[in-house]
Design a protein around this motif. Structure first.
Motif, mmCIF file in Angstrom:
data_model
loop_
_atom_site.group_PDB
_atom_site.id
_atom_site.type_symbol
_atom_site.label_atom_id
_atom_site.label_comp_id
_atom_site.label_asym_id
_atom_site.label_seq_id
_atom_site.Cartn_x
_atom_site.Cartn_y
_atom_site.Cartn_z
ATOM 1 N N GLY A 1 0.804 -1.213 0.000
ATOM 2 C CA GLY A 1 0.000 0.000 0.000
ATOM 3 C C GLY A 1 0.835 1.259 0.000
ATOM 4 N N CYS B 1 -0.075 -3.423 10.988
ATOM 5 C CA CYS B 1 -0.599 -3.674 9.645
ATOM 6 C C CYS B 1 0.200 -4.746 8.919
ATOM 7 N N LEU C 1 -0.255 -6.032 5.400
ATOM 8 C CA LEU C 1 -0.356 -4.785 4.639
ATOM 9 C C LEU C 1 0.874 -3.923 4.896
ATOM 10 N N ILE D 1 2.089 -0.268 4.636
ATOM 11 C CA ILE D 1 1.558 1.081 4.471
ATOM 12 C C ILE D 1 2.715 2.066 4.363
ATOM 13 N N ILE E 1 -0.997 6.865 2.267
ATOM 14 C CA ILE E 1 -1.877 5.830 1.736
ATOM 15 C C ILE E 1 -1.876 5.956 0.220
ATOM 16 N N THR F 1 -7.322 -1.961 2.342
ATOM 17 C CA THR F 1 -6.271 -1.134 2.950
ATOM 18 C C THR F 1 -6.855 -0.242 4.045
#
Length: 395
Positions: free
Chosen positions: A11, A326, A332, A334, A348, A362
């Motif tokens: 992300g 995350c 994820l 980020i 983001i 996300t």
């Protein structure tokens, strides 16, 4: 306990996710680099670059990241000691200027803010004050990846024209090309710089410059030209000269597929997809910000980019916990704040090969981390994102 087992999702605002079709296109044997298929692919990619920049200019390809394209742009149109004016709106135009200073250019920064776009009136005033025409080039980014600002390129061009100034207009589109409208010829840009690892959905390693007729004229007298970056050398008829040596064969296979996907979706549809996913992201961030812990870095809504959103945190000490949660608990990755926003923000990404499930996932993972870590935030961010998309994506 975690729920991270599965495909990790990237992300961050570059490199972005590479589509499976692009990965598959690269998974094949190398071919002859002097004639045949690869020559045709190079020519097609150059035409694709003219298409996506909406330009009749001359495209050049470099085996390099965006910093290489910065150097290629500067060395081909400028001479040692030339003054360049850098338009600050975050980190990257300034970084481009710093690269120029190392090459021997006289670099002046038109001071700006990480929270606002470049002011066209300030640019016009500075150029009108340059009665001797000392400024030879103006450097700006369309989108700054650090601040997530969107600069108004047509308005900056009008400022240059209003001042009656002859400086070259150089625009970095690395964080914007393929995510939002860009019209090189119509907007009067002399040199466009970009790279493949963001909106063009490709693994890092190839960058681009598109030069206008005016830029090609200035190139003839530039004395910063070097063997590797030199545009003249890359215009020689032998195919390998387009790359100053061996071409990046498998990157070219991947880029060919990326542009096939771009043409199939269509530029206007791509821009609309990015606008919608950016709108959903901003809807969620707007709800999270209601408790005062989060805020938009870019204060003016019309100056927010459709490729990335930078979110400030009042308490930056919570950032490592958010990132770790995350990644380790959910799979994820980020984006972190960089440059002046290091330790103060998260970024983001909503650029490139991304759709509603990816984006909603996300945002939901981020909201999940806030709840799990006890970070104050306004409730209903995900509901706001869903409602935004439901309202703007018709049946």
């Amino acid at each position: 306990m975690s729920v991270s087992n599965g495909r990790q999702f990237l992300g961050i605002p570059g490199p972005t996710n590479v589509p499976d079709a692009v990965l598959s296109a690269m998974h094949r044997p190398a071919v002859d680099i002097r004639k045949g298929e690869l020559v045709e692919i190079t020519q097609q990619i150059k035409e694709d670059l003219k298409m996506i920049t909406r330009s009749s200019g001359m495209p050049f390809l470099f085996i390099a990241n965006g910093h290489g394209a910065w150097e290629a742009a500067l060395t081909n149109v400028l001479s040692r000691g030339d003054k360049v004016l850098v338009l600050e709106s975050g980190s990257f135009a300034v970084g481009w200027g710093e690269a120029g200073a190392r090459l021997g250019l006289d670099v002046e920064v038109l001071g700006g803010s990480y929270q606002r776009a470049v002011d066209p009136d300030a640019l016009e005033a500075r150029l009108k004050a340059d009665t001797a025409g000392e400024i030879k080039a103006i450097l700006v980014v369309q989108v700054d990846t650090a601040s997530s600002v969107l600069n108004n390129i047509p308005a900056l061009r009008r400022a240059i024209d209003n001042a009656g100034h002859a400086a070259l207009f150089l625009v970095d589109t690395i964080a914007s090309l393929g995510t939002m409208d860009y019209r090189m010829d119509e907007w009067g840009v002399d040199v466009t710089v970009s790279a493949c690892q963001k909106g063009l959905m490709m693994s890092p390693g190839v960058s681009f410059v598109v030069a206008s007729e005016k830029a090609m004229e200035r190139h003839q007298t530039a004395d910063l030209r070097t063997a590797y970056w030199d545009w003249t050398g890359r215009l020689a008829p032998e195919h390998y000269r387009s790359y100053a040596g061996t071409p990046p064969v498998h990157h070219l296979f991947g880029l060919q597929k990326s542009f096939e996907m771009i043409r199939a979706e269509g530029l206007e549809a791509i821009f609309e997809r990015h606008r919608l996913l950016a709108g959903a992201t901003r809807a969620a961030v707007g709800k999270w910000a209601e408790k005062g812990e989060f805020s938009f870095n870019i204060t003016a809504p019309e100056e927010r980019a459709n490729s990335v959103t930078t979110v400030l945190l009042r308490n930056g000490d919570t950032l490592p916990a958010i990132h770790d949660y995350c990644l380790e608990k959910c799979g994820l990755v980020i984006g972190v704040g960089i440059a002046a926003l290091t330790g103060k923000a998260m970024r983001i990404a909503h650029m490139g090969h991304v759709n509603a499930p990816m984006m909603l996932g996300t945002l939901a993972t981020l909201e999940m981390s806030f709840k799990a870590l006890g970070i104050p935030h306004g409730e209903g961010g995900i509901t706001a994102a869903v409602e935004y998309l439901a309202a703007h994506v018709p049946r």
